[in-house]
Design an enzyme around this catalytic site. Structure first.
Site, PDB file in Angstrom:
ATOM      1  N   ASP A  82      21.720 -11.959  -1.998  1.00  0.00           N
ATOM      2  CA  ASP A  82      20.321 -12.152  -1.608  1.00  0.00           C
ATOM      3  C   ASP A  82      20.264 -13.273  -0.552  1.00  0.00           C
ATOM      4  OD1 ASP A  82      17.630 -11.579  -1.778  1.00  0.00           O
ATOM      5  OD2 ASP A  82      17.270 -12.660  -3.653  1.00  0.00           O
ATOM      6  N   HIS A  83      19.086 -13.451   0.066  1.00  0.00           N
ATOM      7  CA  HIS A  83      18.857 -14.462   1.118  1.00  0.00           C
ATOM      8  C   HIS A  83      20.032 -15.400   1.405  1.00  0.00           C
ATOM      9  CE1 HIS A  83      14.561 -13.609   1.284  1.00  0.00           C
ATOM     10  NE2 HIS A  83      14.642 -13.441  -0.038  1.00  0.00           N
ATOM     11  N   HIS A 181       7.563 -15.078  -3.004  1.00  0.00           N
ATOM     12  CA  HIS A 181       8.568 -15.356  -4.045  1.00  0.00           C
ATOM     13  C   HIS A 181       7.956 -16.252  -5.127  1.00  0.00           C
ATOM     14  CE1 HIS A 181      11.543 -14.730  -0.579  1.00  0.00           C
ATOM     15  NE2 HIS A 181      11.783 -13.758  -1.424  1.00  0.00           N
ATOM     16  N   GLY A 182       8.564 -16.236  -6.302  1.00  0.00           N
ATOM     17  CA  GLY A 182       8.120 -17.131  -7.382  1.00  0.00           C
ATOM     18  C   GLY A 182       6.912 -16.553  -8.099  1.00  0.00           C
ATOM     19  N   GLY A 210       9.520 -10.588  -3.585  1.00  0.00           N
ATOM     20  CA  GLY A 210       8.392 -11.170  -4.312  1.00  0.00           C
ATOM     21  C   GLY A 210       7.729 -10.170  -5.236  1.00  0.00           C
ATOM     22  N   GLY A 211       8.524  -9.360  -5.945  1.00  0.00           N
ATOM     23  CA  GLY A 211       7.951  -8.309  -6.796  1.00  0.00           C
ATOM     24  C   GLY A 211       7.298  -8.821  -8.073  1.00  0.00           C
ATOM     25  N   ASN A 231      12.605  -6.081  -5.241  1.00  0.00           N
ATOM     26  CA  ASN A 231      13.287  -7.255  -5.800  1.00  0.00           C
ATOM     27  C   ASN A 231      12.510  -7.860  -6.962  1.00  0.00           C
ATOM     28  OD1 ASN A 231      14.967  -6.891  -3.643  1.00  0.00           O
ATOM     29  ND2 ASN A 231      14.633  -8.912  -2.759  1.00  0.00           N
TER      30      ASN A 231
HETATM   31 ZN   LIG Z   1      13.416 -12.540  -1.353  1.00  0.00          ZN
END
Ligand SMILES: [Zn+2]
Length: 285
Positions: A82-83, A181-182, A210-211, A231
Site C-alpha cells: 500500500d502507499h 483514510h481513517g 478510505g473504505g 481498500n
Molecule cells: Zn489509501
C-alpha cells in the site's frame, strides 16, 4: 494456490462490476482471517501492507506467511504494497515475492508524480508485477501521511487521462474522489460525477481508498461506477483491537492467550466476509 497477480483479478472485477476487497494486514492472525474469510466465500482477495507494518515484521516473514496461507486455499490471494514513496521498499517487496506494489506520488506536483511513477512502473512491469498509482490527494491519515480533509484535492479528469496514457499497463489507478483514510469526521462527500467522468475516460480499474465508514449504498454506487479494488484498513485494525478487548470485558479473569487470539480471528474474519459480500465478490474466485 500460488500468490495471484492483482491485474487480471481487477480487470475481471471491472468488467463484471464487483469490488475486490483489499485488507491491510497487521500480523499473521489478521492475514489468516482475511484468507480464510475469502476462502469461505469463494472470493478473490488482496492482502496489502503499509510500510510501517513491513518495518515491524520484515519483508521475508510477511511474504512467507501470506504465501503459506495462499497455498492452503483455492481462491486467488494477491500480496500488495500500500502507499509507498520509496523505490527501495518497492524493490525489496518485489524481491521477496509481492505480486503488486503501489507508488504514491500524490503529494508531488503532477509532472514530478509522472516522472517518479515512471521509475516505479519500470521496476514493477519489468518484474512482471502490477503497479497502483495515485493522483489528487486523499484526505485523512494513512501510515505517516496526513492530509487535512479540507486540503484533500479531487483528481482532475484531464490529468487522470494524461497520467494513465503514460502507464498503459497500470494494474489499478487511485484518483482522489472525496473519500478519506481513517475514521470519517463528518459525512463522506464522494464526488460520484467525478468518478463517473474518470471511469468513462480511463480504462484502468479504479481503487477506492478510505473504505471504512462508507454506507452499503455508497460502496455499491462506487463499485457500479468502476471501483474494482476497495481498500479496508481502519475497520480491520479496529476489529484487531476489539477482538481482544471485547473478550477481556466479558471474561476479565481469563488468563489464557489462545481464546483471545481465537476471538480476534473470528471478529476479523466476520468483518472480512461482511465486506466481501457487500462488494459482490462472493463466488467470484
Ligand atoms: Zn489509501
Amino acid at each position: 494456490m500460488p500468490l495471484a497477480h492483482m491485474k487480471p483479478m481487477l480487470k475481471k472485477a471491472q468488467l463484471e462490476k464487483f469490488g475486490v476487497a483489499a485488507f491491510n494486514m497487521i500480523d499473521y492472525n489478521s492475514a489468516r482471517a482475511v484468507v480464510d474469510g475469502a476462502q469461505e466465500l469463494n472470493a478473490p482477495v488482496i492482502i496489502q501492507l503499509s510500510v510501517k507494518t513491513i518495518n515491524l515484521w520484515g519483508f521475508q516473514p510477511i511474504a512467507e506467511w501470506v504465501r503459506m496461507l495462499s497455498d492452503s486455499v483455492d481462491v486467488p490471494v494477491a500480496l500488495h504494497l500500500d502507499h509507498c514513496k520509496d523505490l527501495n521498499v518497492i524493490k525489496n517487496c518485489i524481491d521477496a515475492g509481492w505480486t503488486s506494489v503501489m507508488f504514491d506520488g500524490s503529494s508531488l506536483s503532477f509532472k514530478e508524480n509522472i516522472r517518479q511513477t515512471k521509475l516505479a512502473y519500470e521496476i514493477a512491469t519489468s518484474a512482471g508485477v502490477g503497479l497502483e498509482a495515485e493522483i489528487g490527494a486523499i484526505g485523512g491519515t494513512e501510515d505517516d501521511k496526513f492530509v487535512a480533509e479540507d486540503d484533500a484535492i479531487l483528481a482532475n479528469v484531464d490529468e487522470c487521462v494524461e497520467f494513465c496514457q503514460h502507464f498503459p499497463d497500470l494494474a489499478v489507478f487511485a484518483p482522489a474522489i472525496g473519500t478519506a483514510h481513517g475514521v470519517y469526521k463528518g459525512e463522506p462527500n464522494i464526488a460520484y460525477d467525478r468518478l463517473t467522468e474518470i471511469t468513462s475516460s480511463v480504462d484502468i480499474p479504479i481503487a477506492l481508498h478510505g473504505g471504512t465508514g462508507l454506507e452499503a449504498e455508497q460502496f455499491s454506487r462506487c463499485i457500479s461506477s468502476g471501483c474494482a479494488k476497495v481498500n479496508i484498513s481502519t475497520m480491520h485494525k479496529l476489529q484487531f483491537i476489539q477482538g481482544f478487548t471485547g473478550l477481556k470485558e466479558t471474561q476479565p479473569n481469563l488468563g489464557e492467550p489462545i481464546p483471545f487470539i481465537d476471538a480476534q480471528y473470528e471478529l476479523m474474519k466476520k468483518g472480512v466476509k461482511d465486506m466481501i459480500a457487500l462488494f459482490g465478490s462472493q463466488g467470484k474466485a
